[in-house]
Structures are given as structure tokens and as C-alpha cells.
Design a protein around this motif. Structure first.
Motif, PDB file in Angstrom:
ATOM      1  N   PRO A  25       0.831  -1.298   0.033  1.00 41.35           N
ATOM      2  CA  PRO A  25       0.101  -0.209  -0.064  1.00 41.35           C
ATOM      3  C   PRO A  25       0.919   1.296   0.097  1.00 41.35           C
ATOM      4  O   PRO A  25       1.805   1.266   0.644  1.00 41.35           O
ATOM      5  N   MET A  26       0.416   2.250  -0.472  1.00 34.22           N
ATOM      6  CA  MET A  26       0.789   3.530  -0.738  1.00 34.22           C
ATOM      7  C   MET A  26       0.282   4.339   0.332  1.00 34.22           C
ATOM      8  O   MET A  26      -0.673   3.647   1.178  1.00 34.22           O
ATOM      9  N   HIS A  27       0.582   5.500   0.786  1.00 36.61           N
ATOM     10  CA  HIS A  27       0.148   6.614   1.866  1.00 36.61           C
ATOM     11  C   HIS A  27      -0.490   7.754   1.270  1.00 36.61           C
ATOM     12  O   HIS A  27      -0.315   8.468   0.211  1.00 36.61           O
ATOM     13  N   CYS A  28      -1.803   8.256   1.814  1.00 42.17           N
ATOM     14  CA  CYS A  28      -2.577   9.475   1.631  1.00 42.17           C
ATOM     15  C   CYS A  28      -2.927   9.892   2.979  1.00 42.17           C
ATOM     16  O   CYS A  28      -3.291   9.159   3.933  1.00 42.17           O
ATOM     17  N   ALA A  29      -2.775  11.394   2.962  1.00 39.88           N
ATOM     18  CA  ALA A  29      -3.170  12.068   4.248  1.00 39.88           C
ATOM     19  C   ALA A  29      -3.896  13.376   3.773  1.00 39.88           C
ATOM     20  O   ALA A  29      -3.638  13.909   2.888  1.00 39.88           O
ATOM     21  N   ARG A  30      -4.665  13.764   4.973  1.00 43.15           N
ATOM     22  CA  ARG A  30      -5.416  14.906   5.019  1.00 43.15           C
ATOM     23  C   ARG A  30      -5.736  15.337   6.507  1.00 43.15           C
ATOM     24  O   ARG A  30      -5.665  14.706   7.348  1.00 43.15           O
ATOM     25  N   PHE A  31      -5.932  16.849   6.482  1.00 38.98           N
ATOM     26  CA  PHE A  31      -6.198  17.238   7.870  1.00 38.98           C
ATOM     27  C   PHE A  31      -7.953  17.062   7.984  1.00 38.98           C
ATOM     28  O   PHE A  31      -8.586  17.248   6.866  1.00 38.98           O
ATOM     29  N   ALA A  32      -8.325  16.874   9.285  1.00 38.73           N
ATOM     30  CA  ALA A  32      -9.960  16.483   9.248  1.00 38.73           C
ATOM     31  C   ALA A  32     -10.822  17.678   8.867  1.00 38.73           C
ATOM     32  O   ALA A  32     -11.827  17.351   8.240  1.00 38.73           O
ATOM     33  N   LYS A  33     -10.393  18.962   8.900  1.00 36.55           N
ATOM     34  CA  LYS A  33     -11.160  19.899   8.664  1.00 36.55           C
ATOM     35  C   LYS A  33     -10.597  20.829   7.351  1.00 36.55           C
ATOM     36  O   LYS A  33     -10.952  21.726   7.244  1.00 36.55           O
TER      37      LYS A  33
ATOM     38  N   PHE B 186     -10.438   1.948  -3.905  1.00 35.85           N
ATOM     39  CA  PHE B 186      -8.858   0.727  -3.865  1.00 35.85           C
ATOM     40  C   PHE B 186      -9.056  -0.013  -2.650  1.00 35.85           C
ATOM     41  O   PHE B 186      -8.377  -1.109  -2.898  1.00 35.85           O
ATOM     42  N   ASN B 187      -9.662   0.142  -1.811  1.00 42.07           N
ATOM     43  CA  ASN B 187      -9.584  -0.520  -0.322  1.00 42.07           C
ATOM     44  C   ASN B 187     -10.931  -1.642  -0.355  1.00 42.07           C
ATOM     45  O   ASN B 187     -11.185  -1.960   0.836  1.00 42.07           O
ATOM     46  N   GLU B 188     -11.601  -1.790  -1.156  1.00 45.81           N
ATOM     47  CA  GLU B 188     -12.834  -2.667  -1.352  1.00 45.81           C
ATOM     48  C   GLU B 188     -12.719  -4.153  -0.695  1.00 45.81           C
ATOM     49  O   GLU B 188     -13.713  -4.812   0.141  1.00 45.81           O
ATOM     50  N   ASP B 189     -11.300  -4.642  -1.080  1.00 45.11           N
ATOM     51  CA  ASP B 189     -11.430  -6.168  -0.674  1.00 45.11           C
ATOM     52  C   ASP B 189      -9.934  -5.987  -0.041  1.00 45.11           C
ATOM     53  O   ASP B 189      -9.594  -7.155   0.553  1.00 45.11           O
ATOM     54  N   LYS B 190      -9.220  -5.223  -0.016  1.00 44.49           N
ATOM     55  CA  LYS B 190      -7.886  -5.314   0.831  1.00 44.49           C
ATOM     56  C   LYS B 190      -7.384  -3.839   0.694  1.00 44.49           C
ATOM     57  O   LYS B 190      -7.656  -2.908   0.136  1.00 44.49           O
ATOM     58  N   GLU B 191      -6.203  -3.484   1.902  1.00 46.91           N
ATOM     59  CA  GLU B 191      -5.916  -2.122   1.981  1.00 46.91           C
ATOM     60  C   GLU B 191      -4.738  -1.840   0.974  1.00 46.91           C
ATOM     61  O   GLU B 191      -3.768  -2.619   1.004  1.00 46.91           O
ATOM     62  N   ARG B 192      -4.957  -1.218   0.091  1.00 45.34           N
ATOM     63  CA  ARG B 192      -4.151  -0.693  -1.017  1.00 45.34           C
ATOM     64  C   ARG B 192      -3.749   0.628  -0.586  1.00 45.34           C
ATOM     65  O   ARG B 192      -2.418   1.180  -1.083  1.00 45.34           O
ATOM     66  N   ILE B 193      -4.205   1.502   0.146  1.00 44.44           N
ATOM     67  CA  ILE B 193      -3.984   2.783   0.389  1.00 44.44           C
ATOM     68  C   ILE B 193      -4.099   2.883   2.002  1.00 44.44           C
ATOM     69  O   ILE B 193      -5.093   2.998   2.525  1.00 44.44           O
ATOM     70  N   VAL B 194      -3.153   3.552   2.512  1.00 46.00           N
ATOM     71  CA  VAL B 194      -2.921   3.716   4.174  1.00 46.00           C
ATOM     72  C   VAL B 194      -3.297   5.236   4.294  1.00 46.00           C
ATOM     73  O   VAL B 194      -2.865   6.095   3.645  1.00 46.00           O
ATOM     74  N   PHE B 195      -4.666   5.333   4.908  1.00 45.75           N
ATOM     75  CA  PHE B 195      -5.162   6.737   4.880  1.00 45.75           C
ATOM     76  C   PHE B 195      -4.813   7.347   6.279  1.00 45.75           C
ATOM     77  O   PHE B 195      -4.954   6.737   7.315  1.00 45.75           O
ATOM     78  N   HIS B 196      -4.204   8.458   6.385  1.00 44.53           N
ATOM     79  CA  HIS B 196      -4.204   9.291   7.606  1.00 44.53           C
ATOM     80  C   HIS B 196      -4.839  10.551   7.488  1.00 44.53           C
ATOM     81  O   HIS B 196      -4.844  11.129   6.624  1.00 44.53           O
ATOM     82  N   THR B 197      -5.612  10.911   8.808  1.00 45.12           N
ATOM     83  CA  THR B 197      -6.461  11.839   9.022  1.00 45.12           C
ATOM     84  C   THR B 197      -6.093  12.573   9.996  1.00 45.12           C
ATOM     85  O   THR B 197      -6.121  12.200  11.287  1.00 45.12           O
ATOM     86  N   LEU B 198      -5.564  13.766  10.081  1.00 45.36           N
ATOM     87  CA  LEU B 198      -4.684  14.361  11.082  1.00 45.36           C
ATOM     88  C   LEU B 198      -5.830  15.353  11.950  1.00 45.36           C
ATOM     89  O   LEU B 198      -6.798  15.810  11.028  1.00 45.36           O
ATOM     90  N   PRO B 199      -5.792  15.719  13.095  1.00 44.33           N
ATOM     91  CA  PRO B 199      -6.595  16.718  13.542  1.00 44.33           C
ATOM     92  C   PRO B 199      -6.368  18.111  13.241  1.00 44.33           C
ATOM     93  O   PRO B 199      -5.270  18.372  12.940  1.00 44.33           O
ATOM     94  N   GLY B 200      -7.472  18.695  12.998  1.00 50.23           N
ATOM     95  CA  GLY B 200      -7.358  20.333  12.751  1.00 50.23           C
ATOM     96  C   GLY B 200      -7.757  20.612  11.319  1.00 50.23           C
ATOM     97  O   GLY B 200      -8.384  19.774  10.752  1.00 50.23           O
ATOM     98  N   LYS B 201      -7.532  21.885  11.099  1.00 46.95           N
ATOM     99  CA  LYS B 201      -7.955  22.312   9.803  1.00 46.95           C
ATOM    100  C   LYS B 201      -7.020  22.837   8.778  1.00 46.95           C
ATOM    101  O   LYS B 201      -7.106  23.855   8.118  1.00 46.95           O
ATOM    102  N   GLY B 202      -5.625  22.418   9.077  1.00 47.10           N
ATOM    103  CA  GLY B 202      -4.446  22.741   8.128  1.00 47.10           C
ATOM    104  C   GLY B 202      -4.869  22.065   6.767  1.00 47.10           C
ATOM    105  O   GLY B 202      -5.843  21.540   6.505  1.00 47.10           O
ATOM    106  N   HIS B 203      -3.823  22.234   5.972  1.00 48.91           N
ATOM    107  CA  HIS B 203      -3.970  21.898   4.608  1.00 48.91           C
ATOM    108  C   HIS B 203      -2.611  21.342   4.036  1.00 48.91           C
ATOM    109  O   HIS B 203      -2.573  20.007   3.796  1.00 48.91           O
ATOM    110  N   SER B 204      -1.519  22.034   4.186  1.00 45.54           N
ATOM    111  CA  SER B 204      -0.340  21.600   3.507  1.00 45.54           C
ATOM    112  C   SER B 204       0.601  20.594   4.638  1.00 45.54           C
ATOM    113  O   SER B 204       1.284  21.323   5.526  1.00 45.54           O
ATOM    114  N   ILE B 205       0.251  19.330   4.791  1.00 46.41           N
ATOM    115  CA  ILE B 205       0.858  18.773   5.924  1.00 46.41           C
ATOM    116  C   ILE B 205       2.340  18.751   6.071  1.00 46.41           C
ATOM    117  O   ILE B 205       2.724  18.763   7.128  1.00 46.41           O
ATOM    118  N   VAL B 206       3.010  18.538   4.909  1.00 46.73           N
ATOM    119  CA  VAL B 206       4.422  18.416   5.001  1.00 46.73           C
ATOM    120  C   VAL B 206       5.473  19.543   4.589  1.00 46.73           C
ATOM    121  O   VAL B 206       6.381  19.671   4.463  1.00 46.73           O
TER     122      VAL B 206
END
Length: 238
Positions: free
Chosen positions: A165-173, A189-209
Motif C-alpha cells: 500500500p501507498m500512503h495518503c493524508a489530510r487534515f480532518a477539517k 481501492f480498499n474494497e477487498d484489501k488495503e491498498r492505500i493507508v489513509f491518515h487523517t490528522l486533527p485540525g483544519k490545516g492543509h499543507s501537511i508536510v
């Protein structure tokens, strides 16, 4: 670098030595925060490839770059559903050239905001072994739609089944990358297995890295970057 019968050219910069990362700029541009991100990878033993797609170097310009993108409709189809932007083909060519020039098995990719979706699209290409999509925001105004064709989806799924799996992230707000966007990717992508690891961070930011990154141990943005770095290390060392 040039692609196709009707040449599209973009400058490409690099810094560092080691494992290969193609770092695709976000809408604000290749500002100091993006260069700081590149340096973190350089310090970890990476050569970072920075394609310059639009905007001034060394500083951010959200409004100016938004106008530039709207004028680059041949490369960026930001409102389109069920297809990637044509710039993805250019980025695939770049990844293949970097792979071949350095005679390695493949590269890692990061896309952010406007280019976050491209990091997912590029996972379909044989030159890309690992990918991180940060706050993918396309298509604009259509959070429940994908900026991918059905053919691309199947190729991406096949390669993620092979390489993990690859990774994907967003802020919750984050209003530009909402929960409904992740829900669409989850169903696709994840209907039968995990192909993307999703990260949801707390807060209302946008540009995570980049713009909203906090380089402090235990901070959510630092945790995501550390996990992505570990994932890239594993993927490129195989």
C-alpha cells in the motif's frame, strides 16, 4: 525536459545523493517550506528531483499560481473527472528518465494539494515503487469524484497489490480535501484489501508536510512524514 510531438518543457532541479525521490510541487510553489522538505530527505540519504512546473522559485504565490494553472489548461485539467491531467504523462516520462539515468529499480514520489492526485496516478507506472499523496484536491469542486480513469485505477490496484500500500493524508477539517474525497478513494481501492493507508490528522490545516508542517517529535505532521520516510526506505531498498 521535453515530452511528445508538441514539446512541453519544464526545468528540473535536484539536490542530494542516494535513493531517488521525485518531489512534485504543490499550488503555492517551490517555496522555502518545500525546499526544507527536500532537505529532510537529502539528510536521510536521498537525491531529490524537483520538477519546476509553475510559479516563482524560492517563494510561494497562491493567487498568482492559481492564475497560471488556469492558463495551463493543456497540462492541468483541474475540473475533470474520470481522467488524469495530461501533466501526469510528462511526470511519468520524468520518473522513467530518472530511473534509467541512475540505473535503479525505481523511484518514490510525493504529490501535494493540486499534485496530490498525480502521486496516485503515477503509482500505475513501472518506474514508481512508492508514493505519498498529501491532501489530494482534484477535481476542484467535486469532492466525491476521482481524477483518475477506470483504466488507471486497475493498473494502480495491480501495482499496489505487488508492491504494497501507498500512503495518503489530510487534515480532518481541510475544506479542499474533505472526508468524502477519502471515502471515494477508500471505496475504489480498499474494497477487498488495503491498498492505500489513509491518515487523517486533527485540525483544519492543509499543507501537511510543508506550510503546516511542525518539526516536533509527536506532532501529527511529523508522525506522518516519519512514517512515509520509513515506507520509502523499505520500498526503495528492496
Amino acid at each position: 525536459m521535453v515530452r511528445g510531438k508538441h514539446p512541453i518543457t519544464h526545468d528540473v532541479y535536484s539536490r542530494g545523493e542516494g535513493k531517488l525521490l521525485v518531489l512534485i510541487q504543490e499550488l503555492p510553489g517551490i517555496g522555502q517550506e518545500t525546499l526544507a522538505l527536500a532537505d529532510q530527505f537529502v539528510n536521510r540519504g536521498y537525491k531529490v528531483i524537483l520538477p519546476h512546473l509553475f510559479g516563482p522559485l524560492g517563494k510561494t504565490s497562491v493567487l498568482g499560481n492559481t492564475v497560471r494553472i488556469l492558463c495551463m489548461r493543456k497540462e492541468f485539467k483541474i475540473f475533470s473527472t474520470q481522467q488524469s491531467s495530461p501533466i501526469v504523462d510528462w511526470l511519468k516520462t520524468l520518473c522513467r528518465k530518472v530511473k534509467d539515468d541512475h540505473q535503479v529499480k525505481g523511484v518514490a514520489v510525493i504529490g501535494m494539494c493540486l499534485t496530490g492526485n498525480f502521486a496516485i496516478s503515477l503509482m500505475a507506472d513501472e518506474a514508481v515503487l512508492a508514493s505519498y499523496s498529501s491532501q489530494p484536491s482534484l477535481p476542484v469542486f467535486k469532492q466525491k469524484s476521482l481524477h483518475l480513469s477506470d483504466t488507471e485505477v486497475e493498473k494502480i490496484k495491480t501495482r499496489l497489490d505487488e508492491f504494497g500500500p501507498m500512503h495518503c493524508a489530510r487534515f480532518a477539517k481541510d475544506p479542499l480535501c474533505r472526508a468524502s474525497k477519502f471515502d471515494s478513494y477508500e471505496r475504489t481501492f480498499n474494497e477487498d484489501k488495503e491498498r492505500i493507508v489513509f491518515h487523517t490528522l486533527p485540525g483544519k490545516g492543509h499543507s501537511i508536510v510543508t506550510l503546516d508542517f511542525v518539526d516536533e517529535a509527536g506532532h501529527p505532521t511529523k508522525k506522518v512524514l516519519d512514517e512515509v520516510m520509513d515506507y520509502f526506505d523499505r520500498s526503495l531498498n528492496t
